[in-house]
Design an enzyme around this catalytic site. Structure first.
Site, short mmCIF file in Angstrom:
data_model
loop_
_atom_site.label_atom_id
_atom_site.label_comp_id
_atom_site.label_asym_id
_atom_site.label_seq_id
_atom_site.Cartn_x
_atom_site.Cartn_y
_atom_site.Cartn_z
N ASN A 26 0.84 -1.20 0.00
CA ASN A 26 0.00 0.00 0.00
C ASN A 26 0.88 1.26 0.00
O ASN A 26 2.11 1.16 0.09
CB ASN A 26 -0.93 -0.03 1.21
CG ASN A 26 -0.18 0.20 2.51
OD1 ASN A 26 0.93 -0.28 2.69
ND2 ASN A 26 -0.79 0.93 3.41
N GLU A 44 3.46 -0.47 4.62
CA GLU A 44 3.34 -1.42 5.73
C GLU A 44 2.46 -2.62 5.41
O GLU A 44 2.43 -3.58 6.19
CB GLU A 44 2.81 -0.71 6.99
CG GLU A 44 1.32 -0.44 6.99
CD GLU A 44 0.93 0.82 6.24
OE1 GLU A 44 -0.25 1.20 6.29
OE2 GLU A 44 1.81 1.42 5.61
N CYS A 57 1.89 3.53 2.06
CA CYS A 57 2.90 3.80 3.13
C CYS A 57 3.82 2.64 3.40
O CYS A 57 4.69 2.72 4.29
CB CYS A 57 2.17 4.21 4.40
SG CYS A 57 1.26 5.74 4.21
#
Length: 748
Positions: free
Chosen positions: A269, A273, A271
């Site tokens: 995704n 994580e 970001c």
């Protein structure tokens, strides 16, 4: 609800359901009732006699007590027509025009519904390759990355903000050098975070200082060799320069790929994580650790029993989200339900350490972080197994690498996400990030200053009789407590901020939480402005050796510095340093328009006048209701002087836009946030109208013209340290920025 004023303002501005006129149609408490009821309803899908009212009460209390909060799409959309509740999606891109533009279409639908998307561009043939079907030449992954970026520019998430993307290219792709450099200009590819997909083989070649092969994904043949250490240094240099690209350790992601038979994990995704298979989605949520504390004599410690109960209720909540979610594509619904991945994480870690009197940058904090996250994962798995007894395992469980004698409802349980806006609502620090700043100064319209002080620091100073507004202002100006010598040494050692912590401890904390996390950990390693490239290299190497799945860094001021460098060449018409700029005289005759704008204390009449050179004058009058005429008149006079002094009109607009006045923001349905914001809107409206009519040329600099979107983006290009909506300080988090004053956020 025991939430602070800032949290309530963020909820009212960004989360409440609204009617067709953009007026809120629910209260903050009503929002949580809506969400709790919608998610609890999933119990009835598995047991027709389920007590959904009891579950709703559990979920409502857990959220309103700020013990747990789900990701933003769930808060915004649960129980509403849109009903899309997931934050994270990964879409495949195969080496064909059909696949590329199908991915763009699918991404548009996801962004419109409030989700973020991740892509791997690694399967696209390199620039200059022959396309057999047409006899043409391939344009390569970078060109298509820019196409995806422009498509995102046109789509706003849920009608409110632009979507966020992650773009990944494997380090052995022939176009990797171009990829590393493609965001050197901060005005380029503004809707993407970028990461290089690093392999174990590449890192071994780096350590040994030898060459490695670049492989054409279309033919599978090695087409060139590069020195691995040189490429690694190039990645380091780019990250030092402006924070991008980050790095993702692809082999590590696939070591924890629960269902390898379904394919390889190539992307995450936005970001970083949440690794996902193509067409998978995941919903996230976070436990507020500051609410998991209890007194132990004169000290504070973790309430493990409360934490266990909260984790188990949160897993129940997140599993229910999968069932009530309205997915943007049927293929995503099917793939997601095959694995039923959830991502439970934490927020408030730094605040919790402060409450316990443990400095963030200590071995004690690192060890406790590993223990804490391991506990959360264990209790989360227990909750998932209990759900499996009643609801069944995820469909691909028997094909998974999980222990077959411990059936689970969910393929993954834990993820550490950035919690920028959620942590504002929760009144705590973000994710596992250290405190960025302990004191902010908010400027109010009447000229006064409002101090925003970290609640743990404030309580400790008040307990010792040390608190004063003057001291808080000094801390805000210094940016850190460490230099305030009259404070006791124990306070200065415990209340450390992001820049007080060595990069080594940033990584050690990330690695500690990674050991107890199924998916990955979003964390930004903050560097001081004077950090060297060698410091970044050490962090990347340490992240690899300590078991992290990726790493993002940001060197303070690096993006601002680059933008200033872009426009630093003095033109002949510019004055020399120290030369006085004299405004041109007001013309004898000027055309103009007067607009009435409703503000919090009545009506404000704004007149914008212009001549053949552009806007030259702004003045204001207030209606009978009163208001603060001296403030608006002063704003208008200064804007007039700036306009006749040759200051770019968009710079003036950006400085005024988003300033907030309590009398205005507390009233629903107003189209501005203050008198200055109203003035900015009228100036911008008249400027754009006259420019389109051709009455004067568009004098924006080339990089601003190319942006062609919104004034927010122009503000970000000018100074990425300030929020374009309220002027507050921006914090860098997981490849994104967040304003803890107003909740503004942007990835890319």
């Amino acid at each position: 609800m025991n939430i602070n004023e800032n949290a309530r303002a963020v909820l009212q501005q960004r989360y409440l359901a609204r009617d067709e006129n953009n007026n809120p149609i629910e209260t903050v408490e009503g929002l949580f009732h809506r969400v709790a009821k919608a998610i609890a309803a999933a119990d009835r899908l598995h047991d027709e006699n389920a007590d959904c009212v009891k579950t709703e009460d559990i979920f409502f209390n857990m959220m309103t007590n700020l013990e747990f909060l789900p990701n933003s799409p769930t808060l915004m959309n649960a129980g509403r027509d849109l009903g899309q509740l997931s934050a994270c999606f990964v879409l495949p891109i195969e080496d064909s025009m059909e696949s590329i533009f199908e991915a763009i279409k699918q991404a548009a639908l996801i962004h419109k519904s409030g989700g973020g998307t991740g892509f791997s561009f690694s399967k696209l043939r390199p620039e200059g390759s022959t396309v057999n079907s047409t006899g043409g030449v391939a344009s390569g992954p970078i060109s298509f990355l820019k196409v995806f970026n422009m498509a995102t520019e046109a789509i706003k998430q849920g009608g409110s903000r632009r979507g966020a993307n992650m773009g990944i290219l494997c380090v052995d792709h022939p176009d990797i050098l171009s990829f590393i450099d493609c965001k050197k200009d901060n005005a380029e590819i503004t809707n993407f975070n970028l990461s290089v997909g690093i392999t174990e083989a590449f890192m071994k070649a780096v350590q040994e200082g030898r060459d490695y092969g670049l492989v054409d994904p279309h033919t599978g043949k090695t087409v060139k060799k590069l020195n691995a250490r040189d490429v690694f240094h190039k990645i380091v240099d780019a990250a030092w320069n402006n924070g991008e690209p980050g790095i993702i350790f692809l082999d590590r992601l696939n070591e924890d790929n629960v269902v390898p038979e379904q394919g390889s994990i190539e992307a995450t995704n936005p970001c970083g994580e949440q690794p996902l298979l193509p067409h998978e989605s995941c919903n996230l949520g976070s436990v507020n650790l500051t609410k998991m504390m209890k007194p132990a004599g004169e000290k504070i410690e973790i309430d493990w029993d409360k934490l266990e109960l909260t984790v188990k209720n949160a897993v129940h909540f997140l599993d229910n989200v999968i069932d009530v979610n309205k997915y943007p594509l049927e293929q995503i619904a099917y793939t997601t339900k095959q694995t039923r991945k959830i991502g439970l994480g934490v927020m408030g870690w730094a605040d919790s350490l402060l409450m316990m009197g443990i400095p963030y940058n200590t071995d004690e904090a690192v060890c406790l972080g590993e223990t804490l996250m391991t506990f959360i994962s264990q209790k989360g798995r227990e909750a998932s197994r209990k759900l499996a007894e009643k609801r069944g395992v995820f469909p691909l469980f028997e094909k998974s690498i999980l222990p077959q004698d411990f059936p689970q409802r969910n393929a993954t349980i834990t993820t550490i996400a950035p919690t920028g806006t959620l942590s504002i609502i929760g009144g705590c620090s973000s994710g596992i990030e250290p405190i960025f700043a302990y004191v902010f100064i908010r400027n109010i319209m009447d000229g006064t200053e409002l101090l925003e002080v970290n609640p743990v620091l404030k309580a400790e100073l008040e307990k010792r009789g040390l608190y004063s507004d003057d001291l808080m202002r000094r801390i805000a100006e210094a940016g850190s407590i460490s230099g305030i010598k009259e404070l006791p040494e124990d306070i200065r050692s415990i209340f450390v901020s992001a820049h007080d912590i060595s990069p080594e401890y940033h990584i050690r904390m990330q690695a500690a939480f990674q050991k107890g996390t199924d998916n990955a950990v979003s964390k930004t390693v903050n560097f001081r402005k004077d950090a060297q490239r060698e410091d970044v290299e050490k962090v990347y190497s340490l992240a690899f050796s300590s078991g992290c799945k990726g790493v993002t860094i940001y060197r303070d001021g690096s993006r601002i510095q680059q933008v200033l460098n872009i426009g630093s060449v003095k033109k002949e018409s510019e004055p020399e340093t120290g030369q006085q700029i004299v405004p041109r005289p007001r013309p004898d005759v000027a055309a103009g328009v007067t607009e009435r704008v409703k503000i919090g204390c009545g009506n404000l009449y704004i007149t914008v006048n212009y001549d053949e050179q552009g806007i030259c004058e702004v003045f204001t009058n207030t209606g009978k209701a009163g208001g603060c005429p001296s403030q608006s008149e002063a704003t208008a006079r200064l804007a007039s002087i700036a306009l006749r002094s040759g200051i770019d009109v968009h710079t003036i607009i950006d400085q005024l836009r988003g300033i907030r006045c309590p009398s205005t923001i507390r009233q629903h349905g107003l189209k501005c946030t203050s008198c200055p914001d109203a003035i900015a809107k009228v100036i911008e409206q008249e400027y754009e109208k006259q420019t389109k009519l051709g009455n004067w040329p568009d004098r924006r600099p080339p990089q601003s013209k190319a942006a062609e979107g919104t004034r927010h983006q122009l503000a970000e290009e000018a100074d990425e340290s300030l929020c374009p909506e309220c002027g507050g300080a921006l914090e860098h988090e997981g490849g994104c920025v967040i304003c803890r004053m107003c909740g503004y956020s942007k990835c890319g």
